[in-house]
Design a protein around this motif. Structure first.
Motif, PDB file in Angstrom:
ATOM      1  N   GLN A  56       0.828  -1.201   0.000  1.00 24.57           N
ATOM      2  CA  GLN A  56       0.000   0.000   0.000  1.00 24.57           C
ATOM      3  C   GLN A  56       0.866   1.257   0.000  1.00 24.57           C
ATOM      4  O   GLN A  56       0.596   2.220  -0.732  1.00 24.57           O
ATOM      5  N   VAL A  57       1.902   1.264   0.826  1.00 20.29           N
ATOM      6  CA  VAL A  57       2.759   2.452   0.934  1.00 20.29           C
ATOM      7  C   VAL A  57       3.524   2.689  -0.365  1.00 20.29           C
ATOM      8  O   VAL A  57       3.588   3.817  -0.860  1.00 20.29           O
ATOM      9  N   LEU A  58       4.090   1.621  -0.928  1.00 25.55           N
ATOM     10  CA  LEU A  58       4.929   1.790  -2.116  1.00 25.55           C
ATOM     11  C   LEU A  58       4.112   2.043  -3.375  1.00 25.55           C
ATOM     12  O   LEU A  58       4.663   2.478  -4.388  1.00 25.55           O
ATOM     13  N   ALA A  59       2.828   1.772  -3.361  1.00 22.96           N
ATOM     14  CA  ALA A  59       1.979   2.078  -4.514  1.00 22.96           C
ATOM     15  C   ALA A  59       1.409   3.490  -4.432  1.00 22.96           C
ATOM     16  O   ALA A  59       0.793   3.957  -5.382  1.00 22.96           O
ATOM     17  N   ASN A  60       1.654   4.170  -3.338  1.00 20.32           N
ATOM     18  CA  ASN A  60       1.126   5.515  -3.137  1.00 20.32           C
ATOM     19  C   ASN A  60       1.935   6.527  -3.956  1.00 20.32           C
ATOM     20  O   ASN A  60       3.161   6.597  -3.837  1.00 20.32           O
ATOM     21  N   PRO A  61       1.287   7.345  -4.791  1.00 20.73           N
ATOM     22  CA  PRO A  61       2.022   8.334  -5.584  1.00 20.73           C
ATOM     23  C   PRO A  61       2.762   9.358  -4.718  1.00 20.73           C
ATOM     24  O   PRO A  61       3.774   9.917  -5.161  1.00 20.73           O
ATOM     25  N   ALA A  62       2.284   9.601  -3.514  1.00 15.75           N
ATOM     26  CA  ALA A  62       2.979  10.547  -2.632  1.00 15.75           C
ATOM     27  C   ALA A  62       4.343  10.010  -2.206  1.00 15.75           C
ATOM     28  O   ALA A  62       5.229  10.785  -1.823  1.00 15.75           O
ATOM     29  N   VAL A  63       4.533   8.706  -2.263  1.00 12.82           N
ATOM     30  CA  VAL A  63       5.830   8.100  -1.932  1.00 12.82           C
ATOM     31  C   VAL A  63       6.651   7.898  -3.207  1.00 12.82           C
ATOM     32  O   VAL A  63       7.863   8.133  -3.223  1.00 12.82           O
ATOM     33  N   LEU A  64       5.984   7.471  -4.265  1.00 10.80           N
ATOM     34  CA  LEU A  64       6.714   7.169  -5.505  1.00 10.80           C
ATOM     35  C   LEU A  64       7.345   8.405  -6.131  1.00 10.80           C
ATOM     36  O   LEU A  64       8.464   8.349  -6.639  1.00 10.80           O
ATOM     37  N   PRO A  96       8.472  11.455  -4.798  1.00  9.44           N
ATOM     38  CA  PRO A  96       9.728  11.876  -4.172  1.00  9.44           C
ATOM     39  C   PRO A  96      10.827  10.821  -4.253  1.00  9.44           C
ATOM     40  O   PRO A  96      12.005  11.162  -4.421  1.00  9.44           O
ATOM     41  N   ALA A  97      10.451   9.557  -4.164  1.00 10.09           N
ATOM     42  CA  ALA A  97      11.472   8.507  -4.269  1.00 10.09           C
ATOM     43  C   ALA A  97      12.097   8.519  -5.658  1.00 10.09           C
ATOM     44  O   ALA A  97      13.320   8.370  -5.810  1.00 10.09           O
ATOM     45  N   GLY A  98      11.279   8.709  -6.689  1.00 11.75           N
ATOM     46  CA  GLY A  98      11.805   8.795  -8.045  1.00 11.75           C
ATOM     47  C   GLY A  98      12.695  10.006  -8.227  1.00 11.75           C
ATOM     48  O   GLY A  98      13.745   9.930  -8.879  1.00 11.75           O
ATOM     49  N   ASN A  99      12.293  11.121  -7.640  1.00 19.67           N
ATOM     50  CA  ASN A  99      13.126  12.332  -7.727  1.00 19.67           C
ATOM     51  C   ASN A  99      14.456  12.145  -7.015  1.00 19.67           C
ATOM     52  O   ASN A  99      15.502  12.569  -7.524  1.00 19.67           O
ATOM     53  N   MET A 100      14.418  11.499  -5.852  1.00 17.34           N
ATOM     54  CA  MET A 100      15.667  11.246  -5.128  1.00 17.34           C
ATOM     55  C   MET A 100      16.584  10.334  -5.927  1.00 17.34           C
ATOM     56  O   MET A 100      17.797  10.544  -5.991  1.00 17.34           O
ATOM     57  N   LEU A 101      16.007   9.329  -6.561  1.00 19.02           N
ATOM     58  CA  LEU A 101      16.810   8.412  -7.375  1.00 19.02           C
ATOM     59  C   LEU A 101      17.409   9.132  -8.575  1.00 19.02           C
ATOM     60  O   LEU A 101      18.576   8.922  -8.925  1.00 19.02           O
TER      61      LEU A 101
END
Length: 100
Positions: free
Chosen positions: A24-32, A34-39
């Protein structure tokens, strides 16, 4: 009851609960997002660092990673050609009539 069986059941329960929560957490766009931007930032930083390191290394006069990879490729080509020549020589010796 066996202690090992108890531990395995507890681990399975923990794993099931954790997996469903993380899905649920990793499918959330609010997490994806920023994580993509950090990567992306991390990869750009790594690329810039690698480029600067290679430039500095070349400025000092030492072979860069790319130079070493080219040299290794040439060595592999030469090794392959030597192996082919050894096979041809062995075939030629086997086909040649015995002299003496």
């Amino acid at each position: 009851m066996n202690l090992w069986d108890t531990w395995k059941k507890g681990f399975a329960a923990w794993e099931s609960a954790t997996a469903s929560y993380l899905e649920q957490v990793l499918a959330n766009p609010a997490v994806l997002g920023p994580a993509g931007n950090m990567l992306t930032v991390a990869m750009k930083t790594k690329s810039a660092t690698d480029k600067a390191t290679a430039a500095w290394w070349a400025a000092v006069g030492l072979p860069t990673r790319r130079d070493q990879e080219r040299s290794l490729h040439k060595l592999n080509q030469l090794e392959s050609r030597i192996a082919d020549l050894e096979e041809q020589l062995a075939d030629a010796r086997a086909d040649a009539p015995a002299s003496k």
